[in-house]
Design a protein around this motif. Structure first.
Motif, PDB file in Angstrom:
ATOM      1  N   UNK A  11       0.810  -1.203   0.053  1.00  0.00           N
ATOM      2  CA  UNK A  11       0.076  -0.043  -0.103  1.00  0.00           C
ATOM      3  C   UNK A  11       0.991   1.136  -0.040  1.00  0.00           C
ATOM      4  N   UNK A  12       2.013   1.252   0.851  1.00  0.00           N
ATOM      5  CA  UNK A  12       3.000   2.372   0.760  1.00  0.00           C
ATOM      6  C   UNK A  12       3.663   2.566  -0.612  1.00  0.00           C
ATOM      7  N   UNK A  13       3.793   1.649  -1.244  1.00  0.00           N
ATOM      8  CA  UNK A  13       4.686   1.781  -2.365  1.00  0.00           C
ATOM      9  C   UNK A  13       3.533   2.163  -3.626  1.00  0.00           C
ATOM     10  N   UNK A  14       2.196   1.706  -3.542  1.00  0.00           N
ATOM     11  CA  UNK A  14       1.091   2.058  -4.326  1.00  0.00           C
ATOM     12  C   UNK A  14       1.008   3.735  -4.021  1.00  0.00           C
ATOM     13  N   UNK A  15       0.955   4.123  -2.921  1.00  0.00           N
ATOM     14  CA  UNK A  15       0.697   5.628  -2.716  1.00  0.00           C
ATOM     15  C   UNK A  15       1.839   6.319  -3.332  1.00  0.00           C
ATOM     16  N   UNK A  16       3.163   5.825  -2.928  1.00  0.00           N
ATOM     17  CA  UNK A  16       4.252   6.474  -3.429  1.00  0.00           C
ATOM     18  C   UNK A  16       4.477   6.546  -5.096  1.00  0.00           C
ATOM     19  N   UNK A  17       4.089   5.544  -5.657  1.00  0.00           N
ATOM     20  CA  UNK A  17       3.650   5.559  -7.203  1.00  0.00           C
ATOM     21  C   UNK A  17       2.931   6.355  -7.711  1.00  0.00           C
ATOM     22  N   UNK A  18       1.582   6.505  -7.166  1.00  0.00           N
ATOM     23  CA  UNK A  18       0.358   7.224  -7.712  1.00  0.00           C
ATOM     24  C   UNK A  18       0.711   8.798  -7.389  1.00  0.00           C
ATOM     25  N   UNK A  19       1.688   8.992  -6.209  1.00  0.00           N
ATOM     26  CA  UNK A  19       1.981  10.667  -6.054  1.00  0.00           C
ATOM     27  C   UNK A  19       2.836  11.001  -6.762  1.00  0.00           C
TER      28      UNK A  19
ATOM     29  N   UNK B 259       8.370  13.098   2.227  1.00  0.00           N
ATOM     30  CA  UNK B 259       9.128  13.087   3.719  1.00  0.00           C
ATOM     31  C   UNK B 259       8.556  11.919   4.466  1.00  0.00           C
ATOM     32  N   UNK B 260       7.375  11.621   4.483  1.00  0.00           N
ATOM     33  CA  UNK B 260       6.826  10.363   5.181  1.00  0.00           C
ATOM     34  C   UNK B 260       7.607   9.007   4.703  1.00  0.00           C
ATOM     35  N   UNK B 261       7.749   8.876   3.543  1.00  0.00           N
ATOM     36  CA  UNK B 261       8.424   7.773   2.891  1.00  0.00           C
ATOM     37  C   UNK B 261       9.851   7.859   3.376  1.00  0.00           C
ATOM     38  N   UNK B 262      10.684   8.657   3.321  1.00  0.00           N
ATOM     39  CA  UNK B 262      11.735   8.780   4.012  1.00  0.00           C
ATOM     40  C   UNK B 262      11.936   8.398   5.379  1.00  0.00           C
ATOM     41  N   UNK B 263      11.018   8.785   6.126  1.00  0.00           N
ATOM     42  CA  UNK B 263      10.909   8.440   7.625  1.00  0.00           C
ATOM     43  C   UNK B 263      10.475   7.054   7.890  1.00  0.00           C
TER      44      UNK B 263
END
Length: 119
Positions: free
Chosen positions: A23-31, A99-103
């Motif tokens: 889900x995290x990866x999908x969010x990052x990809x979508x953004x 920022x949240x992805x890096x954290x």
């Protein structure tokens, strides 16, 4: 349960972790790559917080480091530089998710190191 028998609780936790990571990866990809009014390049720059023109860089810096210090003036300056409200929304979301992805990645790395799973 023997050593050879898989623990269903651990498997359940692992499945949940896999779904969270997906889900995290999908969010990052979508953004970064989804449809939007800001270009994919602009969103990627906001995500990484690098290479943005002023005054947009100042706004994104605040989003990343000091979000409580954002003011209407920060947005007005970016709008005066030619960015629409829709573009600013997308770029602010990109910066916040970046920022949240890096954290998140740093947290996962610290956990892996703590339990000896460094690759």
């Amino acid at each position: 349960m023997t050593e050879d028998t898989p623990n269903p609780l651990k498997r359940g936790i692992s499945d949940l972790e896999d779904r969270k990571l997906a889900a995290h990866r999908a969010l990052v990809d979508r953004v970064q790559h989804g449809q939007g009014t800001a270009t994919a390049e602009q969103r990627a720059s906001a995500f990484r917080n690098v290479g943005l023109p002023p005054p947009l860089q100042g706004l994104i810096d605040k989003v990343v480091a000091q979000p409580t210090r954002l003011t209407d003036a920060d947005f007005a300056a970016a709008e005066a530089a030619g960015f629409s409200e829709d573009q600013l929304f997308e770029l602010v979301v990109s910066a916040a998710v970046g920022r949240s992805a890096r954290l998140y990645d740093a947290g996962l790395a610290a956990l892996a190191e703590a339990v000896g799973e460094v690759s």
